[in-house]
Design an enzyme around this catalytic site. Structure first.
Site, PDB file in Angstrom:
ATOM      1  N   LYS A 230       0.701  -1.269  -0.112  1.00 34.20           N
ATOM      2  CA  LYS A 230      -0.029   0.075  -0.102  1.00 34.20           C
ATOM      3  C   LYS A 230       0.779   1.233   0.095  1.00 34.20           C
ATOM      4  CE  LYS A 230      -3.614   2.147   2.560  1.00 34.20           C
ATOM      5  NZ  LYS A 230      -4.447   2.292   3.653  1.00 34.20           N
ATOM      6  N   GLU A 236      10.322  -4.892   4.328  1.00 31.96           N
ATOM      7  CA  GLU A 236      10.302  -6.342   4.196  1.00 31.96           C
ATOM      8  C   GLU A 236      10.161  -6.557   2.687  1.00 31.96           C
ATOM      9  OE1 GLU A 236       8.958  -5.053   6.724  1.00 31.96           O
ATOM     10  OE2 GLU A 236       8.952  -6.455   8.390  1.00 31.96           O
ATOM     11  N   GLY A 292      -4.920  -2.148   4.953  1.00 25.76           N
ATOM     12  CA  GLY A 292      -4.081  -2.971   4.435  1.00 25.76           C
ATOM     13  C   GLY A 292      -5.092  -4.500   4.877  1.00 25.76           C
ATOM     14  N   ARG A 293      -5.567  -4.820   6.001  1.00 20.09           N
ATOM     15  CA  ARG A 293      -5.976  -5.803   6.440  1.00 20.09           C
ATOM     16  C   ARG A 293      -7.606  -6.008   5.867  1.00 20.09           C
ATOM     17  NH1 ARG A 293      -4.582  -2.610  10.058  1.00 20.09           N
ATOM     18  NH2 ARG A 293      -6.393  -1.555  11.538  1.00 20.09           N
ATOM     19  N   GLU A 378      -4.840  -6.680  14.505  1.00 22.21           N
ATOM     20  CA  GLU A 378      -4.433  -5.316  14.157  1.00 22.21           C
ATOM     21  C   GLU A 378      -5.457  -4.480  14.296  1.00 22.21           C
ATOM     22  OE1 GLU A 378      -0.930  -4.694  11.651  1.00 22.21           O
ATOM     23  OE2 GLU A 378      -2.429  -4.239  10.117  1.00 22.21           O
ATOM     24  N   HIS A 409      -5.889 -33.326  17.654  1.00 19.60           N
ATOM     25  CA  HIS A 409      -4.960 -34.045  18.077  1.00 19.60           C
ATOM     26  C   HIS A 409      -3.716 -33.340  18.840  1.00 19.60           C
ATOM     27  CE1 HIS A 409      -6.471 -37.975  16.766  1.00 19.60           C
ATOM     28  NE2 HIS A 409      -7.147 -37.228  15.881  1.00 19.60           N
ATOM     29  N   LYS A 529       9.283  -0.603  13.709  1.00 22.90           N
ATOM     30  CA  LYS A 529       9.938  -0.421  12.516  1.00 22.90           C
ATOM     31  C   LYS A 529      10.715   0.552  12.570  1.00 22.90           C
ATOM     32  CE  LYS A 529       5.339  -1.140   9.714  1.00 22.90           C
ATOM     33  NZ  LYS A 529       4.560  -0.457   9.016  1.00 22.90           N
TER      34      LYS A 529
END
Ligand code: F6P
Length: 566
Positions: A230, A236, A292-293, A378, A409, A529
């Site tokens: 965005k 990263e 973003g999410r 977030e 399990h 960041k």
């Protein structure tokens, strides 16, 4: 109460009205509705689901809601009709209906960033229009989607060729957070709808092993990178994209011209895309009003569209839209995301739950819990109210989960016999994507068995009656009374996936409205960041001064440097 009457566009989002809640002292906990819920929680504490089902034979049919293709059974939750009445009264008092309308209309409900929150506009039908801040956002959305579809068809048909004339076989999506979790979740979920001949991979982590392993066996001549960010400033993503470009140009033995056939970008920031060296003609835009999410149905979903094709991508958007319409128009007491969001508030603030499990009985939904972690945590992991004051109550459930039956399990022991209250969502489908013998029936019998066992358990009398030795009886008692919601659909399709995601998006808004927090910013991710950028030179530079750091961080970096021979 939130002020009634929408404020749209650049005007301020709705704010609590001073007549009913004193802005200096009060918060939601001092409303009559909250206090009534507190009292009610004490009164019904200890009521068992066995009792609730025994006294209301119809509970399992009555307390359900159908939204589009989703059948939501919330009857196995710990509540009575009175609980729901009080919860909806709280929602009404806090103006949830106005809040929902404000979001759909494009009011700037993301107050800290002064932005509209319009992910719902991303899935408006092609004949819809919506003007916000003087701009027809629906027209903008449809124009980008048209370009995406044309590009996707070119790549899928082989008309789009790589630098050396070969057709694209692999798409590598480079992004992180919302620029990764949505696309990878949907790509995995819709595996049955992918077209042969084109596969996608996803690189997100700045751990160099991620890009290394992802491209190791790929042919640069047939690889297309979709760089999704965005902001186009995320460390990263830029580091991975740089590395990908280096790998491509080295592998093709080509100059920078080759980038145009092998790199496209998805971003809101055309300037930074150009600075990186990607032709803005190869960029698909979106807007600051898409968090973003919440961005999967925007151009951020390009890799999914490349995989399943534009028509199926449109089916996913139609699925989202069906739930959007339900959320926008259904009365609070019949509104699935509202009901589930209010139950989450009930568990968090009145019954003391800390976490929330999401347990898809679908292998293809294996990334859905990870996707929901960003969407929910977030969004609602905040401790400051919309006006900047500290909250005095818990917010933000911790979401986690794994597909059934693997979870059975692993951690279901704690769900069945542990001491904690963990509301759980079970998600399943009547039709499998691949029908093999009786496997799907066995699979879903586990779904039905687990939700029933969690609710009703097994009493000491029942365990003893089975001939269990007396000293083992307490160990084998299954207390039950563990709440679950069952969400089922006929089949996992693009449409039902869109419906599921929209359901959770709107649960998040509902919770945020009750907690009076802004689910659409994420200031808490910034400090880490900034500090990472500040510390990076201390890891690589000559004789850096570590004395300004705290003693723990200084020692860790000194040790790291020694091991790296610096
Ligand atoms: O660090 C959190 C975050 O800002 C998320 O909200 C976002 O989805 C992610 O980083 C990636 O951001 P971008 O798409 O700008 O690279």
């Amino acid at each position: 109460m939130w002020q009634s009457g929408l404020t749209v566009g650049r005007e301020k989002a709705a704010r609590p009205c001073e007549e009913t809640i004193d802005p200096m002292a009060a918060d939601v906990t001092s409303t009559d509705e909250w206090q009534a819920l507190r009292k009610h929680a004490e009164e019904i504490r200890g009521t068992h689901l066995r009792e609730l089902f025994a006294t209301d034979r119809d509970r399992g049919r009555r307390l359900t809601v159908e939204v589009a293709d989703l059948y939501v059974d919330y009857s196995k939750n710990l509540f009575t009709d009175e609980t729901l009445r009080l919860l909806t009264a709280l929602a009404e008092r806090l103006g949830l209906t106005d809040r929902i309308a404000a979001m759909f209309a494009g009011a700037h409900i993301n107050g800290t960033e002064d932005r509209a929150v319009l992910h719902t506009a991303l899935r408006l039908p092609s004949d819809a229009s919506l003007t916000v801040d003087g701009q027809d956002v629906a027209a903008d959305v449809h124009a980008v989607r048209q370009r995406m579809a044309e590009f996707a068809e070119k790549v899928r048909s082989g008309q789009w060729r790589g630098h050396s004339g070969e057709r694209i076989r692999t798409v590598v999506n480079i992004g992180i957070g919302g620029s990764d979790l949505g696309p990878v979740m949907a790509y995995e979920a819709l595996k049955a709808y992918r077209d042969a001949g084109l596969s996608c991979r996803f690189v997100s982590n700045i751990d160099p092993t991620d890009i290394h392993d992802t491209v190791a066996d790929l042919d640069p001549a047939t690889t297309l990178f979709v760089v999704v960010s965005k902001t186009f400033s995320t460390q990263e993503t830029l580091a991975n994209a740089e590395q990908a470009r280096h790998w491509l140009l080295t592998g093709l033995d080509a100059d920078a011209d080759a980038v145009a056939r092998h790199f496209v970008a998805v971003s809101t920031n055309a300037q930074r895309v150009a600075d990186f060296g990607i032709d803005p003609a190869n960029m698909f835009g979106f807007w600051d009003w898409v968090g973003g999410r919440y961005s999967l149905p925007s151009a951020v979903g390009l890799s999914v569209m490349l995989s399943i094709g534009p028509a199926r991508f449109d089916e996913m958007l139609a699925g989202y839209h069906a739930v959007d319409e339900h959320f926008r128009t259904a009365p609070l007491a019949e509104n699935a995301p509202v009901l589930l969001g209010l139950l989450n508030v009930w568990y968090t603030n009145f019954l003391g739950a800390q976490t929330h499990a999401v347990l898809p009985y679908s292998q293809y939904l294996h990334r859905f819990p990870a996707y929901l972690q960003q969407l929910t945590m977030e969004s609602n992991g905040k401790s400051v109210r919309t006006d900047g004051r500290q909250v005095s109550y818990d917010t933000g459930e911790i979401f986690w989960g794994e597909p059934g039956t693997n979870g059975q399990h692993a951690f279901y022991q704690l769900l069945h016999q542990g001491t904690r209250l963990v509301p759980a969502d079970f998600i399943g489908f009547s039709e499998p994507n691949h029908d093999i013998g009786d496997m799907h029936d066995l699979f879903m019998s586990n779904f039905f068995a687990q939700t029933a066992a969690l609710a009703f358990g097994r009493t000491a009398e029942q365990v003893a009656a089975e001939g269990t030795a007396a000293d083992l009886v307490p160990h084998r008692v299954m207390p039950g009374n563990h709440p679950t919601t069952s969400i089922v659909a006929d089949r996992l399709t693009p449409a039902t996936l869109g419906q599921l995601v929209a359901l959770y998006e709107h649960i998040v808004l509902t919770e945020g409205a009750i907690w009076d927090i802004n689910p659409f910013d994420q200031w808490g991710v910034e400090l880490g960041k900034v500090m990472a950028n500040q510390l990076a030179p201390l890891l690589t530079g000559d004789a850096p001064d570590l004395t300004t750091l705290d003693s723990s961080t200084a020692a860790l970096i000194a040790r790291y440097r020694t091991q790296r021979n610096r």
